[in-house]
Design an enzyme around this catalytic site. Sequence first.
Site: not given
Ligand code: NAD
Length: 330
Positions: A12, A31-32, A51, A74, A162, A166, A229, A288
């Site tokens: 995202i 991003d890590n 991180d 992140a 999780y 949040k 969903r 669950g």
């Molecule tokens: P993603 O895993 O592709 O993106 C998360 C990013 O955070 C990754 O690039 C990862 O490398 C980085 N990251 C993880 N731990 C880290 C750390 N300790 N330090 C720095 N960077 C770190 O997942 P996504 O689906 O793109 O999710 C993006 C956000 O949206 C997240 O916060 C997730 O909780 C939220 N979200 C996603 C969805 C979904 O359907 N994909 C739904 C609800 C909420």
Amino acid sequence: MKVLVTGGAGFIGSHIVHWLRRAGYEVVTADNLQTGKRANLPADVPLYELDIRDQAGLADLFAAERPQAVVHQAALANVRESMEDPITYAEVNIIGTLHLLELVKDYNCTKFIFASTGGAVYGEGSFPNRKAVEGDEEGRPSPGSPSLPFTEDSRPQPKDNYGANKLSCEHYIELYNQNYDLPYVILRYANVYGPRQDANGEAGVVAIFTGAMLSDQATHITGDGGQQRDFVYVDDVARANILALNSELSGTYNVGTGFPTDINTLYRQLADLTGYGRTPSRLPRPAGEVRATWLNCSKAGQELGWEAEIDLSEGLRRTVEWARTAAVTA
Ligand code: NAD
């Protein structure tokens, strides 16, 4: 305006980066690369490979870049993993967010946008239409659950660590708003899908099915496939972030389509698009697992001027098209 996007190399986050740049913002990312990829970002977008648990590293980034707003994506976002490793999840998702909030306060940033989750924060809902769960004793929600679709006023009842992470961040953000006047927008995403999604994410089902179908591998459906969903296309989610950044308002908004889709229907649509003919095997429904969740998004419509524009069939078509190209170039 210079904007820091955390998790900018992720699914995202990388789409948000593209939309921000198109809207004329200067963007830096942190991003890590735990699940994100450098290749998801244009070469000229600065990436601080750090991180968010690294408070000193983040402080150095703020001192060097002085971002005026933060779009915080992140996170660790795998529900099952969050139950197996609650400490790491809390450290990244809660403490990492607090590191950012402290810096956003110290640097007087004008906006903090937070990626929350409608899927995991609300927990289980009850059905306005009983027929939707007829015969499904196993998946029937407990009495007293808020009715679907969830609104921002529905009582949050996370069922996993999780979701609790949040929700905890949401409370901290609201406190920073009350105590330090920090302007914020919390976006509670539904199940996001689209190009660049990794099959291991929270809403990986579209990516998992698409990947398996295009490579003619076996597919599995857990439970009876009647789980519902709210699937929202990633471009719509990125656009919600831009509108949130431009808005004068602080608040919490659902970001979804407002419509439920069951897994069997999703499966059939993807099988048609990919020309997949094999029958899925059935696996037990994970303990669950939430039976159904979808979001009422009228508040985002009224206050941010946002609504989902890409319907499921168009979003899936674009996703499959991207996955075909990615498979060829991989
Ligand atoms: P993603 O895993 O592709 O993106 C998360 C990013 O955070 C990754 O690039 C990862 O490398 C980085 N990251 C993880 N731990 C880290 C750390 N300790 N330090 C720095 N960077 C770190 O997942 P996504 O689906 O793109 O999710 C993006 C956000 O949206 C997240 O916060 C997730 O909780 C939220 N979200 C996603 C969805 C979904 O359907 N994909 C739904 C609800 C909420």
